[in-house]
Each structure stands twice: as C-alpha cells, then as structure tokens.
Design a protein around this motif. Structure first.
Motif, PDB file in Angstrom:
ATOM      1  N   ASP A   1     117.406  36.102  83.848  1.00  0.00           N
ATOM      2  CA  ASP A   1     116.419  35.837  84.907  1.00  0.00           C
ATOM      3  C   ASP A   1     115.759  34.470  84.721  1.00  0.00           C
ATOM      4  O   ASP A   1     114.542  34.353  84.590  1.00  0.00           O
ATOM      5  CB  ASP A   1     115.349  36.932  84.939  1.00  0.00           C
ATOM      6  N   TYR A   2     116.572  33.412  84.714  1.00  0.00           N
ATOM      7  CA  TYR A   2     116.063  32.076  84.434  1.00  0.00           C
ATOM      8  C   TYR A   2     115.440  31.449  85.677  1.00  0.00           C
ATOM      9  O   TYR A   2     115.911  31.646  86.799  1.00  0.00           O
ATOM     10  CB  TYR A   2     117.195  31.183  83.923  1.00  0.00           C
ATOM     11  N   GLU A   3     114.400  30.656  85.445  1.00  0.00           N
ATOM     12  CA  GLU A   3     113.699  30.011  86.553  1.00  0.00           C
ATOM     13  C   GLU A   3     112.982  28.765  86.031  1.00  0.00           C
ATOM     14  O   GLU A   3     112.280  28.816  85.022  1.00  0.00           O
ATOM     15  CB  GLU A   3     112.678  30.984  87.166  1.00  0.00           C
ATOM     16  N   TYR A   4     113.157  27.636  86.729  1.00  0.00           N
ATOM     17  CA  TYR A   4     112.466  26.414  86.343  1.00  0.00           C
ATOM     18  C   TYR A   4     110.991  26.496  86.723  1.00  0.00           C
ATOM     19  O   TYR A   4     110.612  27.120  87.728  1.00  0.00           O
ATOM     20  CB  TYR A   4     113.091  25.203  87.031  1.00  0.00           C
TER      21      TYR A   4
ATOM     22  N   VAL B   1     111.941  26.109  81.433  1.00  0.00           N
ATOM     23  CA  VAL B   1     112.685  27.244  81.972  1.00  0.00           C
ATOM     24  C   VAL B   1     111.969  28.512  81.530  1.00  0.00           C
ATOM     25  O   VAL B   1     111.754  28.726  80.335  1.00  0.00           O
ATOM     26  CB  VAL B   1     114.144  27.256  81.474  1.00  0.00           C
ATOM     27  N   HIS B   2     111.570  29.310  82.499  1.00  0.00           N
ATOM     28  CA  HIS B   2     111.013  30.626  82.204  1.00  0.00           C
ATOM     29  C   HIS B   2     112.170  31.617  82.196  1.00  0.00           C
ATOM     30  O   HIS B   2     113.061  31.553  83.042  1.00  0.00           O
ATOM     31  CB  HIS B   2     109.980  31.030  83.259  1.00  0.00           C
TER      32      HIS B   2
ATOM     33  N   VAL C   1     110.283  44.135  77.085  1.00  0.00           N
ATOM     34  CA  VAL C   1     110.658  43.098  78.049  1.00  0.00           C
ATOM     35  C   VAL C   1     109.448  42.212  78.296  1.00  0.00           C
ATOM     36  O   VAL C   1     108.349  42.717  78.556  1.00  0.00           O
ATOM     37  CB  VAL C   1     111.137  43.715  79.378  1.00  0.00           C
ATOM     38  N   GLN C   2     109.652  40.895  78.216  1.00  0.00           N
ATOM     39  CA  GLN C   2     108.551  39.970  78.448  1.00  0.00           C
ATOM     40  C   GLN C   2     109.099  38.642  78.933  1.00  0.00           C
ATOM     41  O   GLN C   2     110.272  38.338  78.776  1.00  0.00           O
ATOM     42  CB  GLN C   2     107.735  39.762  77.176  1.00  0.00           C
ATOM     43  N   ARG C   3     108.229  37.835  79.548  1.00  0.00           N
ATOM     44  CA  ARG C   3     108.616  36.509  80.005  1.00  0.00           C
ATOM     45  C   ARG C   3     108.296  35.481  78.927  1.00  0.00           C
ATOM     46  O   ARG C   3     107.267  35.559  78.252  1.00  0.00           O
ATOM     47  CB  ARG C   3     107.879  36.143  81.284  1.00  0.00           C
TER      48      ARG C   3
END
Length: 739
Positions: free
Chosen positions: A293-296, A224-225, A266-268
């Motif tokens: 802001d979750y993303e697989y 998960v990003h 702010v960073q990923r």
C-alpha cells in the motif's frame, strides 16, 4: 497464557482496583497463537489501517525489482547504516554487472547472494538428514546453471507429519521460496529448484527493469508512506529489518507508535528517498514482515500521529469461575455471553481506570520501574547491574551451547550468557561480542564499559547516558507509571467515582495555548505540562469544595500527575499519598517535589494523565465454541489477502469491520510469491501435509469456548487492562481493597 495468571505481578505494579461490576468472573488464555492478538492502527482521521495489497499489488510487470532497487534513491541515505557512524559506500557496479542484475551477485552463495548460515544448515540436518542438507545447499549454490533444475535433494523418510511440515517451512524460509518442496509416497520431502516464471529474469534485461524504471512517474513527495504488517515481531525489529535491506538508517523510517510483539499488527510507516519498487523488492527477504500500500507524501509519519488502535483479541479455553463451570456446554456459553456483554456495556457507558499495563514495566525479572527508581536515587552502579541482571541457569545453557533454533529464544539465552560473562569478569570482550543487538540497553552498556578497558568499567553514569534517549527514558517513565498506578488505586479505593475537593482538572483550552493530549516516548498519551521540545505548557488546578459538590464535573474530568517538577499534586489526601508512598524505602525514598537532578537526562518534569479511559468506538464480544487451539478464530489481514487472491491485493471484505468470507475456525495458511514473504507462524502452523486427516465425531466434552473481543482504544490505553476489567479478577486477588 491465562491473561490473569500473573495476578501477583499485576498487583505488584499497583493495579488493585476495578471499576466494572461482574456477576461472575471468568478466565481465558491469551495469545495461544500470536495471531489471536491482532492490532490495527487508527489514523488521526479515525480510519482503521488494513493491509490491502502486498508489494506493488499487480504492478510487478511495470516496476520489476532487482538487487539494484534496494539502494537508496538519494545518496544522503547511503552514508550511514543502522544508526551507526560513517561506513564505506557500496562500490559502484560495472556496466557488465548492471546488465546481469542480480545474477552477477550470486557467486557461490546462491541466488541473490544469500548465505546459508551454519544454524540453518544444522536445522536442515536435524529435520532432513545430513545428506539432504548437503544436497540442497549444493543445488542452491549452482542455481545459475541450467542443469541445476534437474537436480533434487531428498530428505530421510518420516511418518512425523509435524516434522515434515516444519521442514517444508524451513526450506521456504532459508531459501526465500526459491526452492520448492513436496512429499512423495514414501513420506520423504523432495526439494527442487523453483522454475523461473514467464521469462521474467530479474535485472535490467529479463523483465525490462531498466527500461521500465525510466517510465516511472515523478514522485509526488520525498517520502513514501507504506503499510507495515508484522507477525511475532516487535516494531523496532521490523523497522531494523526494513532499514537493513534498504541500506538506510533505522531512524529514517518513521512510525507513529510501537506495536505488540506477540501479535499480528498493522501500521503505517514512512521512509525518505526510497521508491515503492525498492520496498516491494525486499518483501521476500524479510522475516515475519510484509510491506504494501505505497503512497508518496510530502511529510513523514511521526511518533504520536495516531488516534489509537483497534484490537481483535481471541481468548481461548474460556471458563467460568466457580460452580457455573460444571454446567452443560450450552449453558456455560450463554452465561459467559451474557456476563461478557453486560461488562462490555458497563465499560462503554462508564469507562475504566486508566492504568499503565504490565508491558510498561518490562519482561525481565527486575522491572524497568526498579531500574528507574535506582537512577532517580542516584544509585548508578546498582542501576547498571539491574539492567545486566541474569539468570545463572539460563546463562549456563549458553555456555554449554544449548541454543534453540527459534531466534527469539536463542537471543534471550545469549543475553543472559553475555551479562554473566561481563558481571562476573569472566570474559568482557566475548560478552560484548555475543550480546544480541536487539537488547539495546545491554549492548550500549557493554560497549561503553569496554571502551577503555578496566579504566572505563566504573563509569556507570556514562554507561547509562550512552543508552539511547528513548530506552533511557523508558526506565524513568516506568517509575512514574508505577507511582501513578498506586495513586490511582488509592484514589479509587477511597473515593470511587465521587469527585472530591482538591481533585485536579485541566484548565480550559482557551486559558492556555495547547491543552491537547500528546505522547511520550513510549507512545502513551499524556498531558504535557512543560514547554520543552516545542510543547506548550498545560496547567491543572484543584477543585474547590463547592465545585466538587456542584455536579459540574465527573470522574472523567479528573487527572492525576506523574511525579515531576512541573506538575501540581491534588490538594487532598491523595496529594499527601504521593509523598508518603514515594518516601518508602522500597519505593526509592524519593520526594515528589524534588524531581530535578544535576544531570538533566535524569530530571523529570512530570505529566498529567486522565484517571478514567473510554472506548473510541462501539466494542463487541462474540462467544463461540471450537475444538483445536490452533484454529484461527478471526483472520488476519494477510490471511484475507491470501484467501482472496494469493497476495494480489483483493480483499474478502468490503471494509475493516465487515465479516470475513472465510468460515470461522479455518486454519489460514498461504504461500508467498514474488511480491510477498512467507510470514513465520507458530510451530503448530507448520506447512500442512497433503495427507487427509482422519475424521472424527466431536462430542460436547471435546469442545471448548472462545471469546472474540473487538474494541478501539486511544493511544494511552492498554488492551490487557481493558480485558481485566471485562473478565474480572481471579479468586486469590479479590482483596478487601477491591470494589
């Protein structure tokens, strides 16, 4: 803090030259509030990362969180915690406990198992009185009892609005916004339990948590990003907090680079085998950190996977140096605007010297490059003592128990106290016990030297090797950076922009398998010359006299090496300067051509770094007036989310570069909700009193000048170095060496 107030320290790390002409130098205060320094990561495809939503962003009903949610979704990640050795796995909950969700975990400590620490009780007592502290803790311990909703805790009346605001803030922080506060007519703060909302009980039955989890979509990848927003926290601290709450190892959380501590950044990031609801569920338990802001994804985020960072920096109390500062306000504003814009245009067109900034060299009295010099000189005992260096006056405060409430200040005092206890042989065991774990190098050394009692206390080499590789490399890289800065200053001071015979350029990319910039462990962009760790070799060569005078190459093509056994040095007077400079006793008496050591951990291959740097995009500078130093001149991402919809994910601007709908100078504040956390602010940002402020007329003499600067830098550049070029040097640093 005046960005140029440490001029002597800047010169001490080799920064003595400037490439940007200025009609007049000016000064300004940096980080009056940490939100005056904002950093947003730029992804490899050139997009600026912004926090768009907090938590699940409106999906709370579909994916409710519970205490069960913070367990890893994959059993492998529950075997080790915080990077340590094996630990006992958490016992499986009984069916009854699962049905009760978090309520089964409350016990006498309050909702969610939160324990009120003695330090927090002391804080509540100091701000609201002992009776208030007792009543509010007892109320929280019985929060599972419906009768507890009728209870309240009343603090002692106070006319001190700042103190009341701080008490509001402390109650929210300590009890994770589960207790509400208000101010009555007498000026007393009243605390009551927050009512539960809409029947959404946490756990399997109240909000359909168990049933909804069965409807969750199948993950599109193992990772998960997510977007990590942090206020006044360094990256390692933020990552450790997230890892601890998720019960995974910190190493399992990936990020592309570290960000400033005294800033809003702010960073990923990425984490494996954890679902979005797990991350959303811990938001209210994090201090100074928010996720969203979750993303697989199929792959993790790795160090170096970024193009750079966008900075929005507010410089307050700006002043022109010299007689110009005595002019009327409007004239000073215009002079400063023209001066700053002219310098910014020159930076855009010509670039600036690509110095390593002072952050590279640490914040303690003995710089990290000094430790690196001792290690390379094989003076291992001296290196250990340098890392454990302490201030006796600060250590004495710790011995007397004079510890501030602010966690970072408290940790700093405890560090000095622990180092004193150990170095003076006063109490080795206590030193190891009280050293804050965020001081990784000191903690590792104390643990190792205490491992076998007196027998191990002379194993200084082992103590250094016991430090994690990243921290250990930091000392060695800092020495390389120190040499590079001094060489770059010498190169610019003697030859300026002129390309000369013997200058180094990189070979064409077609002549080698890879000539692209990489990053070292400190996040700095360099050209790696060796083939260790999968990197391909990168070569440089010296220019001939004909090539140097042909006009084919510019100063932006020139690279300088950091000292190492795999690099070549310029074939001119600058190459000779490496040997002369490093051989000085104060610089270690080292030989740039002999950087291999018997111990591979202390050998340095060296790398190439471009002499000049440039902006990634078009920069801007805005000069404006203001009154109060606590004013937020540019909103953070969290400010925008709160202003647009209390953390529901709406934004007040169409894109990252668009203007904010909020008026300049607004003191942005917000309350957390079940999807977000109340991010800690400076003391000046304590929760506001509801009492109206007395209006007053602002005269010209009360107004101050601020400059809001926005620019994008590659991962190799330091914002403070760029600001120095933009603002100039203070009078005392204008030496004959400078252009």
């Amino acid at each position: 803090m005046d960005i140029r107030g440490n001029a002597a320290r800047v010169r001490a790390i080799g920064i003595t030259q400037r490439a940007t002409p200025l009609a007049a130098a000016w000064t300004g205060d940096l980080r009056v509030r940490f939100t005056d320094f904002q950093v947003n990561e730029i992804t490899p495809d050139g997009k600026v990362v912004h926090l768009r939503s907090i938590g699940l962003g409106g999906q709370e009903e579909k994916q409710a969180s519970s205490s069960e949610d913070v367990k890893p979704a994959h059993p492998q990640d529950d075997k080790n915690q915080n990077g340590g050795g094996p630990v006992n796995e958490e016992p499986q909950a009984t069916p009854a406990e699962k049905d009760q969700g978090q309520e089964s975990a409350q016990g006498p400590q309050g909702e969610g198992g939160l324990e009120v620490s003695p330090e927090d009780i002391a804080s509540l007592t100091a701000l609201g009185g002992s009776q208030f502290a007792h009543d509010i803790v007892e109320m929280y311990k019985t929060s599972g009892d419906p009768e507890a909703l009728k209870k309240k805790a009343v603090a002692a009346s106070s006319d001190d609005r700042q103190k009341r605001g701080q008490l509001h803030h402390e109650v929210r922080r300590i009890f994770n916004s589960k207790i509400e506060t208000s101010t009555d007519d007498s000026g007393a703060v009243v605390a009551t339990l927050a009512a539960r909302r809409g029947g959404r009980q946490r756990g399997g039955r109240g909000g359909g948590g168990g049933r909804n989890r069965q409807r969750e979509e199948k993950p599109a990848g193992d990772y998960v990003h997510f977007t990590l927003y942090k206020d006044n926290r360094d990256t390692l601290d933020a990552v450790n907090q997230v890892a601890r709450m998720l019960r995974v190892k910190p190493q399992s959380i990936g990020y592309s680079g570290t960000k400033d501590r005294r800033a809003s950044t702010v960073q990923r990031c990425s984490v494996r085998y954890i679902r979005p609801r797990n991350l959303a569920g811990i938001n209210g338990k994090l201090r100074g950190v928010v996720t969203g802001d979750y993303e697989y994804a199929q792959e993790p985020i790795r160090l170096g996977q970024l193009q750079g960072n966008e900075f929005v920096i507010t410089l307050k109390n700006c002043k022109l140096l010299g007689e110009a500062n005595s002019k009327p306000l409007e004239e000073r504003v215009e002079i400063l605007r023209q001066n700053a814009q002219s310098a910014m245009d020159h930076l855009s067109d010509h670039g600036w010297i690509n110095y390593f900034g002072h952050q590279r060299f640490g914040t303690h009295e003995i710089g990290t490059h000094e430790v690196g010099k001792l290690i390379l000189g094989e003076k291992y005992e001296d290196a250990v003592k340098a890392i454990l260096h302490y201030d006796p006056k600060i250590a004495e405060k710790g011995e007397k128990g004079d510890l501030p409430q602010e966690l970072s200040f408290r940790d700093e005092i405890l560090r000095h106290q622990a180092c004193m206890l150990f170095v003076t042989d006063k109490d080795h065991a206590r030193a190891e016990e009280i050293i804050p774990r965020r001081f990784g190098a000191e903690s590792s050394i104390l643990r190792h030297l205490n491992r076998a009692g007196a027998q191990s206390r002379k194993d200084f080499v082992g103590a250094l090797i016991h430090i994690t590789r990243g921290l250990r490399s930091m000392y060695l890289h800092a020495y390389q950076s120190y040499v590079w800065n001094n060489v770059a200053s010498r190169r610019w001071g003697l030859h300026g922009e002129k390309v000369i015979k013997g200058d180094l350029i990189l070979v064409e990319a077609s002549d080698t398998t890879n000539a692209e910039p990489e990053q070292d462990q400190d996040g700095d962009e360099v050209i790696n010359p060796n083939d260790e760790e999968g990197y391909a070799k990168v070569h440089a060569r010296a220019l001939t006299e004909e090539e140097a005078s042909s006009g084919q190459y510019s100063i932006r093509d020139i690279v300088l090496p950091t000292p190492g056994y795999e690099v070549i040095y310029p074939d001119n007077d600058i190459g000779a300067f490496y040997a002369e400079f490093m051989a000085r006793p104060e610089n270690g008496g080292l030989d740039p051509d002999k950087m291999r050591r018997i111990r591979r951990e202390f050998s340095l291959p060296g790398r190439y770094r471009r002499l000049m740097n440039r902006f990634l995009g078009t920069p801007s500078v805005e000069v404006k007036t203001y009154v109060d130093d606590t004013e937020q001149m540019h909103p953070t991402d969290l400010d925008l989310i709160r202003a647009a919809g209390s953390g529901k994910g709406k934004r007040a601007r169409e894109s990252s570069g668009a203007a904010c709908d909020e008026p300049a100078g607004k003191k942005f504040k917000g309350d957390g909700d079940e999807n977000g956390s109340v991010v800690e602010k400076d003391e000046a940002e304590a929760a506001p009193s509801k009492e109206p402020e007395e209006k007053k007329t602002v005269g010209e003499t009360e107004k101050k000048i601020a400059a809001v600067v926005r620019f994008q830098l590659g991962s190799s550049a330091y914002a403070t170095v760029t600001l120095r070029e933009l603002m100039g040097d203070p009078p005392e640093s204008n030496t004959s060496e400078q252009t």
